[in-house]
Scaffold this active site. Structure first.
Site, short mmCIF file in Angstrom:
data_model
loop_
_atom_site.label_atom_id
_atom_site.label_comp_id
_atom_site.label_asym_id
_atom_site.label_seq_id
_atom_site.Cartn_x
_atom_site.Cartn_y
_atom_site.Cartn_z
N LYS A 233 -11.74 46.76 -71.71
CA LYS A 233 -11.92 45.56 -70.80
C LYS A 233 -10.86 44.45 -71.42
O LYS A 233 -11.18 43.78 -72.71
CB LYS A 233 -13.73 44.97 -71.15
CG LYS A 233 -14.69 44.14 -70.29
CD LYS A 233 -15.49 44.19 -70.34
CE LYS A 233 -16.48 43.41 -69.66
NZ LYS A 233 -17.40 43.39 -69.39
N SER B 12 -20.29 43.44 -65.56
CA SER B 12 -18.49 42.67 -65.26
C SER B 12 -17.62 43.29 -65.01
O SER B 12 -16.23 43.45 -65.60
CB SER B 12 -19.04 41.50 -65.73
OG SER B 12 -19.05 42.23 -67.62
N SER C 197 -23.54 45.26 -67.63
CA SER C 197 -22.32 45.37 -67.40
C SER C 197 -21.02 46.33 -67.54
O SER C 197 -20.22 46.60 -67.22
CB SER C 197 -21.90 43.80 -68.25
OG SER C 197 -21.91 42.53 -67.40
#
Ligand SMILES: [Zn+2]
Lengths: 94, 472, 481
Positions: B66, B141, B165
């Site tokens: 990420k 997210s 997330s």
């Protein structure tokens, strides 16, 4: 809240310049959220102790030993403006 | 996989990269791909296997990261314009651990800007699409990290979870997502959103993969003062007590999502596990607590983005004006909203009413969970109130978007380990999942228990996008 | 209306640790910028703070040294404000739970002891350094250069209650605090290096009023002299306003060293809302009895203890305080010398006056190894017992600083020993009295100036080898019985 919420004061504290359109939109959204969190007022929170760490971990301190820092070039590699090994910004005194 | 020479690491890397080359144009899940470096490192890994010097189970495995986790020498943008030019001069602790294990990074994945959002629609570089149906969001997210695993453009990925997330996008994309106990995985090098809630964790195809990656990234780190020396609880998972959280099995959670829980309950009861309903009334306050604590912490965490030492900079005649303008241009709307909310919640005269009160309610929620875990070993619930939603569906009203984290937020507030595993498909053929929460430091037990459910439900579907493209 | 001033001091002390407060960067003194920086002290995204144990120990030591109560469960707070040399745009500090609270520091003003009440002792981290570039004038800078070597160096802030009433008292307080941190070994304590930086909160009110006037904060005082002058100026400025019936504005003012005035600062900081909240990167800090005990063990000689020892040796309070604040070697030398002399005051005078004066003149900052307390005591005793004159003692000292001599043997060798033999002196006195009958007749009483003249005559006739005290004694007996 709400009647006390002054978006100009808050954006000033947060150091974020906002356009008039942004202010209107954000003010509306923040109003919705602040109304939602009003529900917390109904929770009895007397004598509640606060721990910073959710698992109540106690702070461990670091031994005072120096280790190698960043190489100067690595420290400066993202600097928007550089002079004589310094980061340069527009004047910070008015 | 590599041990019995079915395939070489470089072959797997090429395969994953080839998949990426046709999925990325549709999904936009990777922000950057590290092809040259990845190929080079996977060939080094090949040689280690030939010489029987492999670094372990993960040597040569391609994993996506990420883009809010720092890798030395690569850009870390947090999907923000603010960091569009930022190159990290250091490795996050999890990255150092994975490098030592011989892992190959496929690249950096898309996210909601600074991990604030539940749909990856808030990325400054455009949204990621759901591999099951590109009209739907992948969740957020960590939308990019979930999508790449689902689409096969990485074997696994790392995400970060502040209010769901990792688990929510894993659920939307039909893969496994795990948020470990707070403090078991170092946050050093993870760009902070809300420090007391953030936790790095894996997104994988199987629960076993989650176990292997978690095993590699967990452990005390002297660079993170909130890091703990975990003493993991080992539960005997043969007969366990499972609590069904009443508050997440009522209005506000779709029938489809509730049905997945009911389905799993039946399977558990068949195996002789004890299932009871439990109630934690304060979990209904979790969203409110979260939307004060997370913004408050983020308002200070994001102060360092000021155009002084790194990132973009707007021209101005004084430093203060420069900072104001840079932050105005560099941050997107959702980030500004949360910074302003947090700033207000901390400001003189409102602190006790908002942030102070939220901290105390959080303490109460923590102790409620402690009490609940006296009675049950695990808490079972839907991961999300609904399956993936369509683009634009929840962008009008901030609360609607926030409500998609309803079931995942409590684990962050209480620091608990929680895993999401896919269990079925919705009527729109989108994945549905259940979430298992455990006691602090029962991470391996939660994983073991999730694995047993994984075996029971036999979720054998895969993302449509992959199949369609394979046919063409 | 009589006015009184009330002053509270806020002092930042830079701690003398090897590494910074929250990262392992070395604490360095360097002209080369940005060479001891890391992701943490540069505030790079993703970096985290881990506190330095020695720094916490030092803060506990200073809290104990200022008689504070120690907070057993402490917290770190974020103090939020935007400033380019503050990398995270928040400073990690302490708010609700400082390490030390409610203490006091004993200070000396002339011959009196005062106790200055301390409100709090807490941890802070330093900011980076800004250099303003431009035409040379502060208000026409064209850019600001930033160096973060200083960023994150541990500081301790000591805040007094508003209990100081004069600039002299404020100076005495800073001197005492400085000596304390040096004695504790927790700071280099060099004012000129910025190891101690102080701000003063000053207000003026009717002396009969129980309420304080409006508080004005004065910054940018870089020496004790500027502290004294800034306070005096500010008290005068505020008094004039109060006398005129004008109200004093609550604000922050800068001391302008060139103009010798305080100037209002119009900055964002003045009205800031710091939004203090507990730092989620740092769990609660427990300072238990064990930790306090270990910190206590490291405390040896506090300035108050030193001063007490000096006072017990017979010195006045101000002389004790002088030696207390002076260099360590002089304090030690005094104590070992005074053990072998009879008079503490003359020992003090000889060491702080004559010895230090000659060393300065000879440009030596360290005593030669052969000069020990025993030789100095012998020398002091020589003139104390009138065996040599003070003038001779000075000469002997000068010689002693140059080469290894025994003061007494040297005095004999050089014929500097004064005669105290009464018979010999009586003969000299009789002869002088006989030769100066005209003067003797004009003498009215023993205090007459002319007695001194006659003593001088005796000394002269003996070629200055007799003890003047004995001469006077014998002379007076001869003349007045
Ligand atoms: Zn550092």
């Amino acid at each position: 809240m709400s009647e006390n919420f002054n978006i100009d004061d808050v954006s000033n504290l947060a150091s974020i310049e906002l356009s008039e359109d942004e202010k209107a939109k954000l003010q509306k959204d923040l109003q919705i959220i602040l109304e939602h969190v009003e529900a917390l007022k109904n929770v009895d929170i007397k004598d509640e102790k606060i721990d910073i760490h959710p698992l109540s971990k106690v702070l461990e301190l670091r031994k005072d030993e120096s280790k190698e820092s960043l190489k100067h070039e690595d420290a400066m590699m993202n600097s928007p403006e550089t002079k004589d090994g310094h980061f340069v910004v527009p004047p910070s005194i008015e | 996989m590599f041990q019995n020479k079915e395939m070489k690491p470089s072959e797997l890397f090429e395969q994953v990269y080839e998949t990426a080359s046709y999925t990325e144009s549709v999904l936009h899940a990777h922000l950057e791909l590290f092809y040259d470096e990845g190929l080079k490192l996977s060939k080094e890994s090949d040689r280690r296997y030939i010489k029987s010097e492999s670094l372990g189970l993960l040597d040569g495995i391609p994993i996506a990261i990420k883009d809010n986790i720092n890798i030395y020498g690569y850009k870390t943008t947090c999907s923000s314009k603010m960091l569009s030019n930022y190159v990290s001069p250091y490795d996050a602790t999890v990255i150092s651990s994975l490098k030592k294990a011989g892992i190959i990074f496929t690249g950096k994945t898309n996210l909601d800007e600074f991990a604030m959002g539940s749909s990856t629609e808030n990325s400054a570089y455009g949204p990621t699409k759901n591999p099951w149906n590109p009209d739907y969001v992948p969740g957020g997210s960590s939308g990019g990290s979930a999508a790449v695993v689902s689409a096969g453009s990485a074997v696994a990925s790392l995400g970060s979870d502040t209010g769901g997330s990792i688990r929510q996008p894993a659920s939307f994309c039909g893969v496994v997502g795990f948020k470990p106990t707070y403090g078991t995985v170092s946050r050093y090098g993870l760009i902070a959103f809300a420090s007391s809630l953030d936790q790095i964790g894996p997104i994988t195809n199987t629960v076993d993969d989650t176990r292997i990656i978690f095993n590699e990234i967990q452990g005390y780190d002297s660079k993170d003062a909130t890091s703990i020396t975990p003493e993991y609880l080992k539960l005997d998972n043969k007969k366990v007590k499972v609590g069904i959280l009443k508050e997440f099995m009522q209005e506000g959670v779709s029938e489809e999502s509730q049905n997945e829980v009911n389905k799993v309950v039946s399977l558990l009861q068949e195996k002789g596990h004890e299932v009871t309903e439990i109630s934690l009334p304060l979990t209904e306050m979790a969203l409110s607590v979260y939307y004060l604590i997370a913004p408050a912490e983020c308002s200070a965490n994001l102060s360092r983005f000021d155009g002084v030492r790194f990132g973009i900079r707007e021209a101005a005649s004084t430093s203060y004006e420069m900072m104001n303008k840079t932050r105005s241009v560099g941050f997107g709307e959702e980030v500004k909203k949360r910074i302003l909310l947090g700033t207000y919640a901390l400001s003189a005269g409102y602190f006790d009413e908002y942030y102070g009160r939220a901290l105390k309610v959080r303490s109460k929620i923590i102790s409620d969970f402690k009490d609940a875990f006296e009675k049950v070993d695990f808490i079972l619930s839907p991961t999300t109130p609904t399956p993936a939603f369509a683009f634009g569906e929840k962008t009008k009203n901030p609360l609607e978007m926030y409500l998609s984290d309803l079931c995942t937020i409590p684990a962050n507030l209480a620091g608990l380990p929680a895993i999401s595993i896919p269990t079925g498909l919705s009527k729109n053929a989108l994945p549905l999942s259940v979430q298992i929460m455990g006691k602090p430091c029962s991470d391996y037990s939660v994983i073991d228990f999730a694995e047993s459910i994984e075996e029971m439900v036999e979720f054998n579907y895969s993302a449509n996008l992959l199949e369609e493209n394979n046919e063409s | 209306m009589n006015l009184k001033a009330t002053i509270g001091m806020e002092t930042h002390v830079e701690l003398d640790t090897e590494s910074k407060m929250f990262c392992s960067c070395e604490v360095i003194e360097s002209e080369e910028p940005n060479i001891s920086v890391c992701p943490t002290c540069l505030g790079l995204p993703g970096a985290l703070p881990v506190p330095n144990k020695t720094a916490i120990e030092y803060i506990v030591m200073l809290s104990l040294g200022t008689n504070c109560n120690i907070t057993n469960e402490g917290m770190f707070h974020r103090k939020n404000y935007f400033y380019p040399d503050l990398p995270k745009n928040y400073q990690i500090s302490q708010f609700d739970f400082p390490v030390g609270i409610n203490g006091s520091l004993e200070i000396v003003l002339d011959e009196e002891l005062h106790s200055v009440e301390i409100e709090r002792v807490h941890m802070e981290e330093d900011t980076g350094k800004s250099v303003h570039e431009g035409s040379g004038r502060i208000d026409s800078a064209i850019s600001t250069l930033l160096d973060f070597n200083r960023s994150g160096i541990p500081l301790v802030e000591v805040v007094t209650k508003p209990v100081i009433s004069t600039s002299k008292m404020a100076v005495a307080y800073i001197e005492e605090l400085r000596q304390l941190v040096i004695e504790l070994g927790i700071s280099k304590g060099k004012l000129e290096k910025g190891n101690l930086r102080f701000d003063a909160n000053i207000s003026v009110a009717d002396e009969n009023s129980n309420e304080l006037g409006t508080k004005v904060e004065i910054k940018n005082m870089n020496s004790l002299k500027s502290l004294e002058k800034a306070i005096d100026y500010e008290i005068m400025r505020q008094s004039k306003q109060v006398e005129k019936g004008e109200s004093v504005i609550q604000e922050t003012r800068h001391w302008d060293e060139n103009k010798q005035v305080t100037i209002s600062m119009r900055t964002k900081e003045g009205s800031a809302d710091y939004r203090y909240f507990s730092d989620p990167d740092l769990p609660n800090m427990i300072i238990d009895q064990e930790f306090i005990k270990n910190s206590k063990k490291k405390i040896q000689n506090l300035p108050t203890d030193k001063r007490k020892t000096l006072k017990e040796s017979g010195l006045s309070l101000s002389d004790s305080n002088y030696l207390d604040k002076g260099e360590k070697w002089l304090y030690d030398l005094y104590l070992s010398t005074v053990e072998n002399t009879k008079d503490s005051k003359s020992t003090f005078n000889f060491l702080t006056g004559e010895l230090q004066g000659q060393m300065r003149k000879a440009e030596i900052d360290k005593l030669p190894e052969w000069v020990d307390s025993e030789k100095l005591a012998n020398l002091i005793n020589l003139f104390e017992t009138n065996e040599v004159s003070f003038t001779s003692a000075k000469d002997i000292l000068a010689k002693l600083l140059g080469e290894d001599i025994d003061p007494k043997s040297y005095a004999s060798e050089k014929n500097l020993i004064q005669s105290s033999d009464d018979e010999e002196i009586r003969a000299l006195v009789t002869s002088v009295v006989k030769d100066n009958q005209d003067i003797v007749e004009r003498l009215e009483d023993p205090d007459d100036k002319l007695v001194g003249f006659l003593v001088g005559q005796v000394m002269k006739s003996s070629e200055i080898k007799v003890n003047p005290g004995t001469v006077k004694e014998v002379l007076l007996k001869e003349l007045f019985g």
